[in-house]
Structures are given as structure tokens and as C-alpha cells.
Write a protein that holds these residues in place. Structure first.
Motif, PDB file in Angstrom:
ATOM      1  N   ASP A  38       0.825  -1.219   0.000  1.00 53.91           N
ATOM      2  CA  ASP A  38       0.000   0.000   0.000  1.00 53.91           C
ATOM      3  C   ASP A  38       0.855   1.263   0.000  1.00 53.91           C
ATOM      4  OD1 ASP A  38      -2.586  -0.606  -0.200  1.00 53.91           O
ATOM      5  OD2 ASP A  38      -3.061  -0.467   1.937  1.00 53.91           O
ATOM      6  N   ARG A  39       2.156   1.117   0.229  1.00 52.05           N
ATOM      7  CA  ARG A  39       3.023   2.313   0.224  1.00 52.05           C
ATOM      8  C   ARG A  39       3.098   2.888  -1.174  1.00 52.05           C
ATOM      9  NH1 ARG A  39       6.995   3.965  -2.072  1.00 52.05           N
ATOM     10  NH2 ARG A  39       7.243   1.931  -3.065  1.00 52.05           N
ATOM     11  N   ARG A  40       2.983   4.185  -1.263  1.00 54.31           N
ATOM     12  CA  ARG A  40       3.158   4.835  -2.550  1.00 54.31           C
ATOM     13  C   ARG A  40       4.023   6.071  -2.392  1.00 54.31           C
ATOM     14  NH1 ARG A  40       0.321   3.791  -7.003  1.00 54.31           N
ATOM     15  NH2 ARG A  40       2.232   4.760  -7.785  1.00 54.31           N
ATOM     16  N   THR A  41       4.767   6.357  -3.441  1.00 49.44           N
ATOM     17  CA  THR A  41       5.472   7.632  -3.522  1.00 49.44           C
ATOM     18  C   THR A  41       4.431   8.706  -3.782  1.00 49.44           C
ATOM     19  OG1 THR A  41       7.515   6.676  -4.347  1.00 49.44           O
ATOM     20  CG2 THR A  41       7.060   8.957  -4.970  1.00 49.44           C
ATOM     21  N   VAL A  42       4.409   9.720  -2.939  1.00 50.31           N
ATOM     22  CA  VAL A  42       3.395  10.780  -3.092  1.00 50.31           C
ATOM     23  C   VAL A  42       4.097  12.113  -3.335  1.00 50.31           C
ATOM     24  CG1 VAL A  42       1.495  11.998  -1.955  1.00 50.31           C
ATOM     25  CG2 VAL A  42       1.719   9.519  -1.697  1.00 50.31           C
ATOM     26  N   ARG A  43       3.658  12.796  -4.395  1.00 50.83           N
ATOM     27  CA  ARG A  43       4.269  14.086  -4.747  1.00 50.83           C
ATOM     28  C   ARG A  43       3.409  15.261  -4.292  1.00 50.83           C
ATOM     29  NH1 ARG A  43       5.113  10.156  -8.260  1.00 50.83           N
ATOM     30  NH2 ARG A  43       7.307   9.605  -8.628  1.00 50.83           N
ATOM     31  N   ASP A  44       2.105  14.995  -4.029  1.00 51.09           N
ATOM     32  CA  ASP A  44       1.226  16.060  -3.492  1.00 51.09           C
ATOM     33  C   ASP A  44       1.242  15.934  -1.975  1.00 51.09           C
ATOM     34  OD1 ASP A  44       0.386  16.787  -6.082  1.00 51.09           O
ATOM     35  OD2 ASP A  44      -1.166  15.235  -6.060  1.00 51.09           O
ATOM     36  N   ALA A 114       4.516   8.659 -17.752  1.00 52.71           N
ATOM     37  CA  ALA A 114       3.442   7.987 -17.004  1.00 52.71           C
ATOM     38  C   ALA A 114       3.431   8.413 -15.539  1.00 52.71           C
ATOM     39  CB  ALA A 114       3.621   6.475 -17.086  1.00 52.71           C
ATOM     40  N   ILE A 115       4.585   8.889 -15.071  1.00 47.22           N
ATOM     41  CA  ILE A 115       4.683   9.279 -13.659  1.00 47.22           C
ATOM     42  C   ILE A 115       4.279  10.744 -13.491  1.00 47.22           C
ATOM     43  CG2 ILE A 115       6.340   9.494 -11.739  1.00 47.22           C
ATOM     44  CD1 ILE A 115       7.671   6.982 -12.891  1.00 47.22           C
ATOM     45  N   GLY A 116       4.428  11.499 -14.575  1.00 45.22           N
ATOM     46  CA  GLY A 116       3.905  12.868 -14.576  1.00 45.22           C
ATOM     47  C   GLY A 116       4.784  13.898 -13.894  1.00 45.22           C
ATOM     48  N   THR A 117       6.090  13.628 -13.803  1.00 45.76           N
ATOM     49  CA  THR A 117       6.964  14.606 -13.133  1.00 45.76           C
ATOM     50  C   THR A 117       7.449  15.661 -14.122  1.00 45.76           C
ATOM     51  OG1 THR A 117       8.865  13.174 -13.536  1.00 45.76           O
ATOM     52  CG2 THR A 117       7.797  12.974 -11.401  1.00 45.76           C
ATOM     53  N   ASP A 118       7.792  16.837 -13.620  1.00 46.36           N
ATOM     54  CA  ASP A 118       8.482  17.847 -14.422  1.00 46.36           C
ATOM     55  C   ASP A 118       9.441  18.591 -13.503  1.00 46.36           C
ATOM     56  OD1 ASP A 118       7.062  19.751 -13.006  1.00 46.36           O
ATOM     57  OD2 ASP A 118       5.537  20.004 -14.542  1.00 46.36           O
ATOM     58  N   ALA A 173       6.098   9.822   1.655  1.00 49.87           N
ATOM     59  CA  ALA A 173       7.402  10.362   1.290  1.00 49.87           C
ATOM     60  C   ALA A 173       7.564  10.311  -0.215  1.00 49.87           C
ATOM     61  CB  ALA A 173       8.503   9.540   1.954  1.00 49.87           C
ATOM     62  N   LEU A 174       8.560  11.043  -0.649  1.00 51.90           N
ATOM     63  CA  LEU A 174       8.970  10.999  -2.054  1.00 51.90           C
ATOM     64  C   LEU A 174      10.479  10.827  -2.064  1.00 51.90           C
ATOM     65  CD1 LEU A 174       9.075  11.642  -5.106  1.00 51.90           C
ATOM     66  CD2 LEU A 174       8.746  14.021  -4.538  1.00 51.90           C
ATOM     67  N   THR A 175      10.927   9.777  -2.733  1.00 53.23           N
ATOM     68  CA  THR A 175      12.366   9.560  -2.894  1.00 53.23           C
ATOM     69  C   THR A 175      12.805  10.458  -4.039  1.00 53.23           C
ATOM     70  OG1 THR A 175      11.847   7.254  -2.448  1.00 53.23           O
ATOM     71  CG2 THR A 175      14.086   7.729  -3.177  1.00 53.23           C
ATOM     72  N   HIS A 176      13.436  11.564  -3.725  1.00 55.37           N
ATOM     73  CA  HIS A 176      13.749  12.548  -4.755  1.00 55.37           C
ATOM     74  C   HIS A 176      15.263  12.585  -5.001  1.00 55.37           C
ATOM     75  CE1 HIS A 176      13.427  15.882  -7.342  1.00 55.37           C
ATOM     76  NE2 HIS A 176      13.666  16.839  -6.478  1.00 55.37           N
ATOM     77  N   THR A 177      15.616  12.666  -6.312  1.00 61.24           N
ATOM     78  CA  THR A 177      17.032  12.712  -6.677  1.00 61.24           C
ATOM     79  C   THR A 177      17.270  13.864  -7.652  1.00 61.24           C
ATOM     80  OG1 THR A 177      16.373  10.973  -8.230  1.00 61.24           O
ATOM     81  CG2 THR A 177      17.751  10.310  -6.372  1.00 61.24           C
ATOM     82  N   PRO A 178      17.207  15.119  -7.152  1.00 59.17           N
ATOM     83  CA  PRO A 178      17.557  16.204  -8.064  1.00 59.17           C
ATOM     84  C   PRO A 178      18.985  15.955  -8.541  1.00 59.17           C
ATOM     85  CG  PRO A 178      17.549  16.976  -5.779  1.00 59.17           C
ATOM     86  CD  PRO A 178      17.042  15.571  -5.774  1.00 59.17           C
ATOM     87  N   PHE A 197      22.903  12.000  -0.983  1.00 57.41           N
ATOM     88  CA  PHE A 197      22.482  10.676  -1.472  1.00 57.41           C
ATOM     89  C   PHE A 197      21.025  10.705  -1.947  1.00 57.41           C
ATOM     90  CE2 PHE A 197      21.094   6.240  -0.857  1.00 57.41           C
ATOM     91  CZ  PHE A 197      22.093   5.573  -1.550  1.00 57.41           C
ATOM     92  N   LEU A 198      20.130  11.163  -1.107  1.00 62.01           N
ATOM     93  CA  LEU A 198      18.708  11.290  -1.488  1.00 62.01           C
ATOM     94  C   LEU A 198      18.108  12.470  -0.734  1.00 62.01           C
ATOM     95  CD1 LEU A 198      17.124   7.680  -1.249  1.00 62.01           C
ATOM     96  CD2 LEU A 198      17.677   8.937  -3.336  1.00 62.01           C
ATOM     97  N   LEU A 199      17.062  13.023  -1.321  1.00 67.84           N
ATOM     98  CA  LEU A 199      16.323  14.102  -0.668  1.00 67.84           C
ATOM     99  C   LEU A 199      14.885  13.600  -0.520  1.00 67.84           C
ATOM    100  CD1 LEU A 199      16.162  17.014   0.341  1.00 67.84           C
ATOM    101  CD2 LEU A 199      15.872  17.762  -2.029  1.00 67.84           C
ATOM    102  N   ASP A 213      -1.251   5.121 -11.587  1.00 70.55           N
ATOM    103  CA  ASP A 213      -1.846   3.793 -11.412  1.00 70.55           C
ATOM    104  C   ASP A 213      -0.820   2.734 -11.834  1.00 70.55           C
ATOM    105  OD1 ASP A 213      -3.541   1.691 -11.055  1.00 70.55           O
ATOM    106  OD2 ASP A 213      -4.756   2.092 -12.840  1.00 70.55           O
ATOM    107  N   LEU A 214       0.217   2.575 -11.028  1.00 70.74           N
ATOM    108  CA  LEU A 214       1.302   1.642 -11.376  1.00 70.74           C
ATOM    109  C   LEU A 214       0.944   0.227 -10.958  1.00 70.74           C
ATOM    110  CD1 LEU A 214       4.405   3.608  -9.994  1.00 70.74           C
ATOM    111  CD2 LEU A 214       3.496   3.631 -12.320  1.00 70.74           C
ATOM    112  N   LYS A 215       1.477  -0.753 -11.711  1.00 71.50           N
ATOM    113  CA  LYS A 215       1.347  -2.149 -11.292  1.00 71.50           C
ATOM    114  C   LYS A 215       2.736  -2.633 -10.907  1.00 71.50           C
ATOM    115  CE  LYS A 215      -2.990  -2.261 -12.609  1.00 71.50           C
ATOM    116  NZ  LYS A 215      -3.406  -1.039 -11.873  1.00 71.50           N
ATOM    117  N   ARG A 216       2.820  -3.449  -9.879  1.00 77.48           N
ATOM    118  CA  ARG A 216       4.122  -3.998  -9.484  1.00 77.48           C
ATOM    119  C   ARG A 216       4.312  -5.373 -10.123  1.00 77.48           C
ATOM    120  NH1 ARG A 216       3.281  -1.141  -3.827  1.00 77.48           N
ATOM    121  NH2 ARG A 216       4.506   0.725  -4.295  1.00 77.48           N
ATOM    122  N   LYS A 217       5.555  -5.709 -10.409  1.00 80.51           N
ATOM    123  CA  LYS A 217       5.844  -6.985 -11.068  1.00 80.51           C
ATOM    124  C   LYS A 217       5.419  -8.155 -10.182  1.00 80.51           C
ATOM    125  CE  LYS A 217       9.862  -5.285 -13.612  1.00 80.51           C
ATOM    126  NZ  LYS A 217      11.346  -5.309 -13.736  1.00 80.51           N
TER     127      LYS A 217
END
Ligand SMILES: Cc1cc2nc3c(=O)[nH]c(=O)nc-3n(C[C@H](O)[C@H](O)[C@H](O)COP(=O)(O)O)c2cc1C
Length: 227
Positions: A38-44, A114-118, A173-178, A197-199, A213-217
Motif C-alpha cells: 500500500d506504500r506509494r510515492t506521493v508528490r502532493d 506515465a509518472i507525470g513529473t516535471d 514520502a517521495l524519494t527525490h534525486t535532483p 544521497f537522497l532528498l 496507477d502503477l502495477k508492481r511486477k
């Protein structure tokens, strides 16, 4: 009294663990999988505050991670100061603008559609906390360099536990790598043995948050058994 024993001249404590039945193990591993799935990366991320004591406990969980020769080669910089968050956002957006316009390959840009980042990174100001994780390329003891081992692997594992702890607390959280993210060393005035390392912005999801709406392998695609 804890049972201790000297091995190679160093104290060792006795270790034991409860043994679960197979049924209990199945139940525990299945329910943990469902919880983690149920964990998801959330940008909002909303600007609702999160208490410092919670962030402290999340970092203590991350710092339980295994690490090469138990060097724990990480520093977690915990930023809630709005002025510093603003500085980080401005610097990250400058780098990201260049990445999205000049530095990323077409394949990479297509994969991100598909992830919608900019290049806009409002979460770097909205989130109540930014966790900037630094890896210690080496330790400095009285200005003497001491080697750290498997630094990337160790810090990656600590970040994995951090993300699991954030989820367990009911936060996102969002695993961000500027990229590149050297500006973090300057803004946060880190010593020269530490590399960004990560932000990871942390907070509550915005009430109108959406995630891709991602599917996991499935297991068959990620595991190979040798029995
Ligand atoms: C090392 C790493 C770097 C990432 N960098 C970014 C990033 O810079 N920006 C972003 O929006 N998401 C970033 N992500 C998040 C991924 O896009 C996200 O984990 C993936 O789409 C799967 O979604 P999920 O975490 O909800 O399962 C990164 C993830 C990882 C593990």
C-alpha cells in the motif's frame, strides 16, 4: 543479566528470537506484504505539520539498518526551516529545469511521462520536513580519514528502512534525486566527507492527492528459485 562472551577479545551478547509456527509466519509475512504494498510515492504533500519527535523516531529506525563493518556511514539532515526549504527548492528547480530541458535522454523523458513529473518541485517547500540523506564516503576522526565500506549499499538500505518507517507512521514520502545535487552540501554546510544521497520530503498526503496507477511486477518476474 544479559549473557555475554568474549569472541576475538570483544564482548558478544547472547541472541535468541521467538520461533513462530508456519501459520503465524505466513500470516505475518502476508500481512506485512499487504501493508507495504500500500506504500506509494506521493508528490502532493500537504503542509500540515508533523511533530519533530516522530521524525526522530523514523530516523532512529533508518539507523538500525545493517552497514558495512557497522560503520553506519550516514547523516540525516532534518529540515523544517522554511527559509532553508525555499533555498533547497530554488536550487533543485534550477538543476531540474536544466535536466528536463538539456540533460535527460528522450528515453528517460518518455519513461517519466506515465509518472507525470516535471521540473517544478513544490513539495520541497510544502512538505513539513525534508530529510536530506548524506553518505559518508569516509569518516573523519581527529582529522584522520577512516575507511567506510559498501557505503552506497549501506545508505540505500537505511533509506529503505526510513521509507518503511514513514509508511508505518501513516505518513508519505517521495524519494527525490535532483541531479546533480551537490547544492545540498552547500545549503546544509556539510563537511567534505559527506556526499548527498537522497532528498526525501515527508508529510501527510494532500487531501486531493493522486498517484500514478502503477502495477508492481509479480513474483515470477522478480524471483528465480533454485531448489
Ligand atoms: C533512487 C530513486 C530515485 C527517485 N527519484 C525520483 C525523483 O527524482 N522524482 C520523483 O518524482 N520520483 C522519484 N523516485 C520515485 C519513483 O518514481 C517511484 O518510486 C516509482 O515511480 C514507483 O512508485 P511507488 O514508489 O509509488 O511504488 C525515485 C525513486 C528511487 C528509488
Amino acid at each position: 543479566m544479559e549473557e555475554t562472551k568474549l569472541i576475538n577479545g570483544f564482548p558478544h551478547i547472547h541472541f535468541s528470537r521467538d520461533i513462530f509456527s508456519k501459520a503465524e509466519m505466513l500470516e505475518r509475512s502476508q500481512s506485512y506484504f499487504e501493508w507495504m504494498n500500500d506504500r506509494r510515492t506521493v508528490r502532493d504533500i500537504s503542509n500540515r505539520p508533523v511533530a519533530k519527535e516522530i521524525i526522530e523516531r523514523l530516523v532512529m529506525t533508518a539507523s538500525t539498518a545493517p552497514s558495512g563493518a557497522h560503520k553506519q556511514p550516514w547523516t540525516f539532515c532534518l529540515v523544517s526551516n522554511p527559509k532553508i526549504k525555499r533555498e533547497i527548492r530554488v536550487a533543485a528547480e534550477e538543476e531540474e529545469y536544466r535536466s528536463y530541458h538539456d540533460r535527460m535522454s528522450q528515453e528517460w523523458l518518455d519513461d517519466l511521462k506515465a509518472i507525470g513529473t516535471d521540473w517544478h518541485k513544490p513539495f520541497l517547500e510544502n512538505a513539513p520536513w525534508l530529510i536530506a540523506v548524506f553518505r559518508k564516503a569516509y569518516d573523519l576522526e581527529n582529522e584522520k580519514k577512516r575507511t567506510n565500506y559498501y557505503v552506497n549499499e549501506s545508505v540505500g538500505l537505511a533509506c529503505g528502512l526510513l521509507i518503511a518507517a514513514i509508511h508505518q507512521a501513516g505518513l508519505v514520502a517521495l524519494t527525490h534525486t535532483p541531479s546533480p545535487m551537490n547544492f545540498l552540501s552547500e545549503v546544509l554546510k556539510r563537511p567534505e566527507n559527506e556526499r548527498p544521497f537522497l532528498l526525501i520530503p515527508v508529510g501527510y498526503p494532500h487531501e486531493d492527492a493522486y498517484v500514478p496507477d502503477l502495477k508492481r511486477k509479480p513474483l515470477e518476474e522478480v524471483a528465480v528459485f533454485y531448489e
